[in-house]
Write a protein that holds these residues in place. Sequence first.
Motif, short mmCIF file in Angstrom:
data_model
loop_
_atom_site.label_atom_id
_atom_site.label_comp_id
_atom_site.label_asym_id
_atom_site.label_seq_id
_atom_site.Cartn_x
_atom_site.Cartn_y
_atom_site.Cartn_z
N GLY A 365 0.89 -1.99 0.35
CA GLY A 365 0.00 0.12 0.24
C GLY A 365 0.87 1.44 -0.09
N THR A 366 1.28 1.17 -0.93
CA THR A 366 2.38 2.52 -0.64
C THR A 366 1.91 4.06 -2.48
OG1 THR A 366 3.91 1.81 -2.64
CG2 THR A 366 4.43 1.61 -0.07
N VAL A 367 2.00 4.80 -2.59
CA VAL A 367 2.33 5.18 -3.62
C VAL A 367 3.52 6.25 -3.38
CG1 VAL A 367 0.50 7.47 -2.73
CG2 VAL A 367 0.56 7.15 -5.15
N LEU A 368 4.07 6.86 -5.04
CA LEU A 368 4.93 7.51 -5.23
C LEU A 368 4.33 9.02 -5.81
CD1 LEU A 368 8.09 7.89 -5.15
CD2 LEU A 368 8.44 7.11 -7.31
N THR A 369 4.30 9.96 -5.33
CA THR A 369 4.20 11.23 -5.57
C THR A 369 5.45 12.50 -5.72
OG1 THR A 369 2.14 10.58 -4.08
CG2 THR A 369 2.88 13.33 -4.64
N GLY A 370 5.44 12.81 -6.90
CA GLY A 370 6.91 13.44 -6.98
C GLY A 370 8.02 12.08 -5.97
N ASN A 371 9.06 12.78 -5.35
CA ASN A 371 9.61 11.79 -5.16
C ASN A 371 9.86 11.28 -4.00
OD1 ASN A 371 10.78 14.16 -3.69
ND2 ASN A 371 12.64 14.64 -4.36
N ARG A 372 8.23 11.81 -4.04
CA ARG A 372 7.98 11.07 -2.00
C ARG A 372 7.31 9.79 -2.11
NH1 ARG A 372 4.64 15.16 1.91
NH2 ARG A 372 2.92 15.38 -0.23
N LEU A 373 7.74 8.86 -1.25
CA LEU A 373 7.05 8.23 -0.76
C LEU A 373 5.87 7.71 0.39
CD1 LEU A 373 6.96 4.54 -2.22
CD2 LEU A 373 8.55 4.14 -0.80
N LEU A 374 4.46 7.35 -0.42
CA LEU A 374 3.62 7.68 0.88
C LEU A 374 2.38 6.30 1.36
CD1 LEU A 374 2.12 11.13 -0.20
CD2 LEU A 374 4.02 10.76 1.22
N THR A 375 2.01 6.59 2.42
CA THR A 375 1.20 5.80 2.48
C THR A 375 -0.11 5.09 2.11
OG1 THR A 375 0.60 5.57 4.60
CG2 THR A 375 2.34 4.50 4.90
N SER A 376 -0.75 4.41 1.53
CA SER A 376 -1.84 4.30 0.51
C SER A 376 -2.60 3.16 0.66
CB SER A 376 -1.44 4.26 -0.90
OG SER A 376 -1.06 3.36 -1.59
#
Length: 425
Positions: A365-376
Amino acid sequence: MSKILVVGRGGREHALAWKLASSSKVQHVFVAPGNGGTALEKGVTNVEIEPMDFDGLTEFVRKEKIYLTVVGPEEPLVEGIVDFFSDQGLLCFGPSRDAARLEASKSFAKQFLKRHEIPTADFKVFETCEAAIEYVRKIEPPIVIKKDGLAAGKGVVIKESVKEAITAIEDLYRSPSEPVKRIVIEDFLEGEELSYIALVDGLKFRAFSTSQDYKRIYEGDRGPNTGGMGAYSPVSFVDELLEKKIVELIVKPTLKGMVEEGAAYRGFLYFGLMIDKKKNPHVVEYNCRFGDPETQPIMMRLESDLFGLLENTMEGRLDEMDLEFNPGTALTIVMASQGYPANYETGSIIKGTESVIDAKVFHSGTVLTGNRLLTSGGRVLGVTGLGTQFSDARTKAYDSIKKISFAGQQYRSDIGHMELKRIPK
């Protein structure tokens, strides 16, 4: 060289895409929609198409000249994605809608097991809340209650008292969001669970190495069921005699039964088993796809060309290949969001994955937004260690987790505890 499309967004799909991309016969792997991990994986590209968008997927397959589509999650399989592709002359790996009923309906699966005299717990199927409650008042706990339908690995509750069982049944039938139409109540089986996954084509099959997953959220196998908080492969208590029982009493009768009922199975078939004290296997459940997180340690150990295996299966030549595995052990620990498997928040920044060098970090459960890795999602990462011994793999995984952080993270500290007890001191 061939292009491959993997359908799904979880840790299972990351592991499958990673393994397929390593084949010398594969030009590129696309994942629809994928996650932050597949976005960063060499030889892999995410595609913004949802798993249930069959029209969008087939359009992409034609546009990119995709040779083979591999479906990870159960929902599109149960809804007939393989049939949809086949009707358009496109290759899609997985069972047909009819064959996927083994997972789509717990009542169908239990009745299938009974028809073909495959060992499983005794059971009863109930259409109404009142009939189910009347029945549980007459039996002794623990009481196993199963929702009839897909539940992402969380459709089973085990209650230690009749009062708790009645409350669980009422919750299922009277849920404001998803009330059930049918439930299965079955006898409680004592023993140790085992995941046995096979590559199947009709009556032909090749078994992957054994694995064991940890479904409960808390240490000591306590708390509610999850999609899986960790897994390892292989399982040391599976000897030649036990595997022979599994094959002769469960696998072969299952495949023969599906052929006899006009729904020959092709794809990954997961046998969720309970091994009793006399080392006899019983079917707890079928899944019409690879287990998650079992896929991660199994793919870490698989030395055979996964693409070649799938290609041979599609061409009716599965019996021409054997599955070869690293003789060591692989162990996966799932890092989850706070609140999982109930309500949880997303959007937390994940740090430290790039510093892990002694393990493979599969993303769920992750998403790459720009160069930031976020929980999803609820399950976020599957940190997987590979070692010559069980203890080596386990140490690598737990040491690697210490390098990763995100707000509210939770994970079990006892993954593999049953196997630890079997290791000579």
